[in-house]
Design an enzyme around this catalytic site. Sequence first.
Site, mmCIF file in Angstrom:
data_model
loop_
_atom_site.group_PDB
_atom_site.id
_atom_site.type_symbol
_atom_site.label_atom_id
_atom_site.label_comp_id
_atom_site.label_asym_id
_atom_site.label_seq_id
_atom_site.Cartn_x
_atom_site.Cartn_y
_atom_site.Cartn_z
ATOM 1 N N SER A 73 -22.035 56.673 72.862
ATOM 2 C CA SER A 73 -22.553 55.238 72.483
ATOM 3 C C SER A 73 -21.556 55.538 71.449
ATOM 4 C CB SER A 73 -24.211 54.978 71.321
ATOM 5 O OG SER A 73 -23.261 54.089 70.276
ATOM 6 N N SER A 81 -14.349 44.915 66.767
ATOM 7 C CA SER A 81 -14.372 47.042 66.260
ATOM 8 C C SER A 81 -14.126 47.375 65.719
ATOM 9 C CB SER A 81 -14.760 47.471 68.013
ATOM 10 O OG SER A 81 -15.461 47.586 68.961
ATOM 11 N N ASP A 126 -17.691 47.502 77.700
ATOM 12 C CA ASP A 126 -17.860 45.725 77.265
ATOM 13 C C ASP A 126 -17.527 45.133 78.515
ATOM 14 O OD1 ASP A 126 -18.966 46.313 75.298
ATOM 15 O OD2 ASP A 126 -17.609 46.429 73.877
ATOM 16 N N LYS A 168 -27.795 45.734 75.895
ATOM 17 C CA LYS A 168 -26.123 44.681 75.442
ATOM 18 C C LYS A 168 -26.865 43.936 74.313
ATOM 19 C CE LYS A 168 -23.409 48.168 75.575
ATOM 20 N NZ LYS A 168 -23.145 48.738 74.713
HETATM 21 C C1 S3P Z 1 -19.050 49.425 70.387
HETATM 22 C C2 S3P Z 1 -19.217 50.100 70.751
HETATM 23 C C3 S3P Z 1 -20.114 49.576 72.442
HETATM 24 C C4 S3P Z 1 -19.951 48.249 72.889
HETATM 25 C C5 S3P Z 1 -19.921 47.183 71.681
HETATM 26 C C6 S3P Z 1 -19.104 47.390 70.478
HETATM 27 C C7 S3P Z 1 -18.518 49.673 68.704
HETATM 28 O O1 S3P Z 1 -21.244 49.913 71.586
HETATM 29 O O2 S3P Z 1 -20.523 47.877 73.599
HETATM 30 O O3 S3P Z 1 -19.179 46.278 71.780
HETATM 31 O O4 S3P Z 1 -17.149 48.918 68.104
HETATM 32 O O5 S3P Z 1 -18.827 50.786 68.240
HETATM 33 P P1 S3P Z 1 -22.362 50.978 71.872
HETATM 34 O O6 S3P Z 1 -21.581 51.657 70.917
HETATM 35 O O7 S3P Z 1 -23.386 50.843 72.010
HETATM 36 O O8 S3P Z 1 -22.017 51.864 73.402
#
Ligand code: S3P
Length: 443
Positions: free
Chosen positions: A170, A25, A322, A349
Site C-alpha cells: 500500500s 495521488s 485502481d 477501497k
Molecule cells: C493511492 C494508493 C492506492 C490507490 C489509491 C491512491 C495513493 O491505495 O488505490 O487510489 O495515492 O497512494 P493503497 O495504498 O491503499 O493501495
Amino acid sequence: MWRSVRIVPGWKHTETVVSVPADKSIVQRLLIMSLFCRGETRIEGSGFGSDCISTARAVGMLGAEVRLECLGGAIRVSPSPEGLVQPEGEVYLGNSGTGMRLLSGVVAGYPLDVTLTGDESLMRRPMGRIADPLRRMGAQVDLLGAGERPPVRIRGGRLNPIRYELPVASAQVKSCILLAALFAEGETEVIEPAPSRDHTERILMRWGVPIQCRGNSIRLRGYGRGGPHFPAGTWRVPGDFSSGAYFMALAAAEPGRSIWVRQVGLNPSRIAFLEVLSRMGAEVTVDREPEGEWEPAGSVHVSGQRLRSVEVSGEWIPRLIDELPLLIALGTLAEGHTIIRDARELRVKECDRIAAMGEALRRLGVEVQEFDDGMQVSGPASFTREEVVVDSQGDHRIAMSLAVLASYAKAPVVIRNAACSEISCPGFWELLSSCGVSVEDAG
Ligand code: S3P
C-alpha cells in the site's frame, strides 16, 4: 452535477484526443508535503478533483493558507511558520483515503491533538494499517470507529525510527510511515511485499532527502524533532494516468476506434495497465516527453482490436490496483477467461469493488465469478438487450468503469450515483461526451 446518467452504446467518432485532470495521488502529496516548506508552494495542473480539494481544505485547517486559482489551474499553499497548528475541531477529509493516511504521518510528528474524519465511505476504511506503525514509532493513535475505523485521533510528538514490513502493498501506508520518519532521529526502513507507487519517494528525492530505494526496501534518515524544512517552489503535475485509463479502454476493444490521451503521468509504478492492454491485443504507442521532470509524462495512443483475455495476480496488482474494475469490465469484451487474483484489497477501497462490479455486471447480463481476492469473467459476454440500471455505489472508479463498458453494451445503461467521478476526474462526463459517447442526464 449529474446524479444519474444514461449512456447510449456506440461511439460517434473513430479517432479522438483527450487530456485529463491532474494526478490526484501527486497533488495530494504535494499539498501535504508543502507543510514542510518555507514560503509558497505552487501546484499546477489541469483541474483538481474533489479529493484534492478535501486535502487542500484539511491542510488549511492545520494552519496553512491555501488558495485555489480556478482559472489558472493552480493551488497555492503557504504553511504557517510553525509548520502545523492545532486545528479548531475535527479535520474533515471527505472521501480521501490518501489525504487521511498521509496526513496522519505528518500530524504524528507534531505535539498536537488532531482528529481526522471523513465521509461515510472513508469512515468504513481500515486504519489499523497506519495506526500500528505510527504507534510503534511512539505516536498515540486512537481509532474511534468500530473495527479500527476512523475517526483517527493522533497525539504526536517525539518519534522513533522503525523497521517495518508492510503486511499489504500500500503506497498510502508506506507514505504515511515515510512522512512520519522525517521527524524521527535515525534511519527508518519500510519493506513492501511488492512495489507500489513511488510518488512520495520522488518528491523527497527532488528535495535531496537521503532516501535509498533498493528492491522492495526504502530507507530514510529522519531530521529529528521539528522535522525537515524544504524550499518552496512550483510543481507542474501531469494528468492522472488512472483517469486516462478509462479513455484508453474506450478505444481498446473495438477495431477502428483510436484515441490519444495527452500529457498524462507515466510513472513506471502506475502504468502496468498499458502492458495489460498490449497483452490483450490492443495497439499501444507511448510518446514520452523528454525526461528531466521528477515524474515522467507523455502521450498514449491506443488503437482498438478484438481483445483476448488476460490473467493478473501477484506483483501486477499494486501496479494496476485502481484499474482493476476497468480491467474486469474490458474482460467481458475479450475472448476467453479474464481472471484477477491476489486483489483482496479491492474489498476495502471506496466500496467493496469486487461486490460492486459483480452486481453491476450481473445486471448487464454478464456471468461473473467472485473470489475472496478477485473475480473472473468469460467473454465476449452477451449483454442484455433491454435498458439496465446499475449503481456506482458512490465509488468513482466503479462509475467510470461502468461508463466505458456501457459504450460497448447492447442497450442504454443508466448509471446511478454518477457524480462521484468528480472525486478523481472532474468533468469526466463532459469529456466522455466530447469523445463522441452519448451521455444523457438521467436525473
Ligand atoms: C493511492 C494508493 C492506492 C490507490 C489509491 C491512491 C495513493 O491505495 O488505490 O487510489 O495515492 O497512494 P493503497 O495504498 O491503499 O493501495
